[in-house]
Design an enzyme around this catalytic site. Structure first.
Site, mmCIF file in Angstrom:
data_model
loop_
_atom_site.group_PDB
_atom_site.id
_atom_site.type_symbol
_atom_site.label_atom_id
_atom_site.label_comp_id
_atom_site.label_asym_id
_atom_site.label_seq_id
_atom_site.Cartn_x
_atom_site.Cartn_y
_atom_site.Cartn_z
ATOM 1 N N ARG A 122 0.850 -1.167 0.004
ATOM 2 C CA ARG A 122 0.108 0.023 -0.069
ATOM 3 C C ARG A 122 0.741 1.114 -0.092
ATOM 4 O O ARG A 122 1.502 1.426 0.818
ATOM 5 C CB ARG A 122 -0.792 0.024 1.240
ATOM 6 C CG ARG A 122 -1.579 1.452 1.430
ATOM 7 C CD ARG A 122 -2.752 1.118 2.511
ATOM 8 N NE ARG A 122 -3.737 0.494 1.723
ATOM 9 C CZ ARG A 122 -5.249 0.714 2.577
ATOM 10 N NH1 ARG A 122 -5.271 1.362 3.512
ATOM 11 N NH2 ARG A 122 -6.183 -0.046 1.957
ATOM 12 N N HIS A 169 -7.275 1.321 -6.300
ATOM 13 C CA HIS A 169 -7.542 0.321 -5.256
ATOM 14 C C HIS A 169 -8.512 -1.115 -5.909
ATOM 15 O O HIS A 169 -9.624 -1.366 -5.536
ATOM 16 C CB HIS A 169 -8.489 0.971 -4.217
ATOM 17 C CG HIS A 169 -8.495 0.351 -2.810
ATOM 18 N ND1 HIS A 169 -7.616 -0.933 -2.604
ATOM 19 C CD2 HIS A 169 -9.113 0.445 -1.789
ATOM 20 C CE1 HIS A 169 -7.971 -1.296 -1.289
ATOM 21 N NE2 HIS A 169 -8.650 -0.404 -0.756
ATOM 22 N N GLN A 187 -10.425 -3.547 -3.413
ATOM 23 C CA GLN A 187 -11.696 -3.318 -3.006
ATOM 24 C C GLN A 187 -12.761 -3.320 -3.879
ATOM 25 O O GLN A 187 -13.833 -3.952 -3.740
ATOM 26 C CB GLN A 187 -11.490 -1.578 -2.673
ATOM 27 C CG GLN A 187 -13.074 -1.106 -2.173
ATOM 28 C CD GLN A 187 -13.353 -1.669 -0.872
ATOM 29 O OE1 GLN A 187 -12.616 -1.334 0.160
ATOM 30 N NE2 GLN A 187 -14.517 -1.976 -0.732
ATOM 31 N N ASP A 204 -17.245 7.646 -1.167
ATOM 32 C CA ASP A 204 -15.803 7.264 -0.675
ATOM 33 C C ASP A 204 -15.558 8.495 0.024
ATOM 34 O O ASP A 204 -16.100 9.809 0.004
ATOM 35 C CB ASP A 204 -14.722 7.167 -1.682
ATOM 36 C CG ASP A 204 -13.387 6.847 -1.153
ATOM 37 O OD1 ASP A 204 -13.210 6.553 0.247
ATOM 38 O OD2 ASP A 204 -12.527 6.828 -1.742
ATOM 39 N N CYS A 254 -16.547 2.176 0.385
ATOM 40 C CA CYS A 254 -15.406 1.101 0.773
ATOM 41 C C CYS A 254 -14.967 1.345 2.082
ATOM 42 O O CYS A 254 -14.454 0.223 2.765
ATOM 43 C CB CYS A 254 -14.225 1.731 -0.169
ATOM 44 S SG CYS A 254 -13.843 3.390 0.184
ATOM 45 N N ARG A 271 -13.977 -8.373 1.167
ATOM 46 C CA ARG A 271 -12.663 -8.027 1.088
ATOM 47 C C ARG A 271 -11.615 -9.357 1.429
ATOM 48 O O ARG A 271 -10.741 -9.671 0.577
ATOM 49 C CB ARG A 271 -12.131 -7.091 2.075
ATOM 50 C CG ARG A 271 -12.733 -5.539 1.839
ATOM 51 C CD ARG A 271 -12.160 -5.183 0.557
ATOM 52 N NE ARG A 271 -10.883 -5.004 0.204
ATOM 53 C CZ ARG A 271 -10.181 -3.890 0.761
ATOM 54 N NH1 ARG A 271 -10.676 -2.932 1.441
ATOM 55 N NH2 ARG A 271 -8.865 -4.204 0.504
HETATM 56 N N1 CP Z 1 -11.797 0.236 2.295
HETATM 57 C C1 CP Z 1 -10.241 -0.094 2.689
HETATM 58 O O1 CP Z 1 -9.262 -0.411 2.040
HETATM 59 O O2 CP Z 1 -9.874 0.024 4.294
HETATM 60 P P1 CP Z 1 -8.638 0.303 4.759
HETATM 61 O O3 CP Z 1 -8.138 1.431 4.422
HETATM 62 O O4 CP Z 1 -9.249 0.217 6.155
HETATM 63 O O5 CP Z 1 -7.616 -1.113 4.610
HETATM 64 N N1 NVA Z 2 -9.937 7.098 -1.417
HETATM 65 C C1 NVA Z 2 -9.662 6.496 -0.101
HETATM 66 C C2 NVA Z 2 -9.790 5.065 0.023
HETATM 67 C C3 NVA Z 2 -9.669 4.469 1.399
HETATM 68 C C4 NVA Z 2 -10.003 3.013 1.404
HETATM 69 C C5 NVA Z 2 -8.251 6.852 0.426
HETATM 70 O O1 NVA Z 2 -7.324 6.813 -0.356
HETATM 71 O O2 NVA Z 2 -7.950 7.212 1.292
#
Ligand code: CP
Ligand code: NVA
Length: 302
Positions: A100, A127, A130, A219, A259, A287
């Site tokens: 990540r 992502h 997700q 989101d 999400c 997930r």
């Molecule tokens: N939706 C999602 O990716 O959640 P986290 O950021 O908690 O992993």
């Molecule tokens: N758009 C958000 C998604 C979190 C799962 C972010 O990148 O923070």
């Protein structure tokens, strides 16, 4: 044949359907307590530059249920040593890498230099994990994605970009409903305009944009890394809050998706996220199953 999971664009529709089918089968096996430790003895390393609840816990639980184990590293890639050097160390010890990162290019570079599979656990641009779980959840609720109208309300961010890629693989109509200037990466939209199977539109009108939608997705307004824009964005995005008035524009049985994490009272109201047509915790559950399918397809001997 794919060897990493970085972007949904790298997958054919058939490969995505296969992943969804495997995810469904793994979910069934877990619920019926059938042994599915097909990755026994395998080690997954997880490098996270940003916070996580869902992604971290589902990957760690997933690899454990599959018979393997994981190591979690919270660090900024490329700071202590180069990304290629990180890749060339890790490939000597572990069987898969989950990353990540802020920069999408860092995940691509990891994959380029590591002989083991690399999985994108969210970048500033995409992502895919997700959206794979979202597709699984929608299939469970509606049987198919075909013919649906999905309204993605809010920022044209990483979540939207992966939804736009999904729209080039499945036959649902996608609308991005966002404030002017927040449409995101123009390349993402151009591709969706050209290649979305059942059409793609952008609307800067929050109420008209969700009209007749089967699914209203939202989101956070400020993604991880954009915290300093939070206040400015809260004012600009306020008309795009998913509330009862907005849901009333969508179909009577429209589903609400997010999400998570949700900022209640900002992009979504409590009554919408708590309503019976909100499927946010089904998404969160899936997930686990969707990512286990990715791990199995990438790491299990075929
Ligand atoms: N939706 C999602 O990716 O959640 P986290 O950021 O908690 O992993
Ligand atoms: N758009 C958000 C998604 C979190 C799962 C972010 O990148 O923070």
């Amino acid at each position: 044949m794919y060897s990493d999971f970085i972007s949904l664009a790298d997958f054919t529709s058939e490969e995505l359907v296969d992943l969804l089918d495997v995810a469904g089968e793994l979910k069934r096996k877990l619920k019926s307590r059938e042994d599915h430790r097909v990755l026994a003895g395998q080690m997954l390393v997880m490098i996270f530059e940003k916070p996580s609840l869902r992604t971290r816990v589902t990957f760690e639980t997933g690899i454990f249920q599959l018979g393997g184990s994981s190591i979690f590293i919270e660090d900024r890639l490329g700071r202590r040593e180069t990304v290629p050097d990180v890749a060339r160390n890790l490939e000597r010890w572990v069987n898969g890498i989950v990353a990540r990162t802020h920069r999408h290019e860092d995940v691509i570079e990891l994959a380029h230099h590591a002989s083991v599979p690399v999985i994108n656990a969210l970048t500033d641009s995409q992502h895919p994990c997700q959206v794979l779980a979202d597709a699984m959840t929608l299939r469970e609720h509606r049987g198919t994605l075909d013919g649906l109208r999905v309204a993605f309300v809010g920022d044209g961010n990483n979540m939207f970009a992966s939804w736009a890629e999904l729209a080039t693989r499945f036959s649902f109509h996608l609308t991005l409903v966002c404030p002017e200037g927040y449409e995101g990466d123009p390349a993402v939209r151009t591709r969706a305009e050209k290649e979305a199977r059942a059409g793609f539109t952008v609307s800067n009108d929050p109420m008209a944009g969700v009209k007749n939608a089967d699914v209203v997705y939202t989101d956070v307004w400020a993604s991880m890394g954009q915290e300093d824009e939070q206040e400015k964005r809260a004012a600009i995005f306020a008309p795009f809050q998913v509330n009862a008035r907005m849901m009333a524009q969508a179909k009577a049985d429209a589903l609400f998706m997010h999400c998570l994490p949700a900022h209640r009272g900002e992009e979504v109201t409590d009554d919408v996220i708590e309503a019976s047509r909100s499927i946010v915790f089904d998404q969160a559950e899936n997930r686990l199953h969707a990512q286990k399918a990715v791990l199995v397809r990438l790491m299990a001997p075929r």
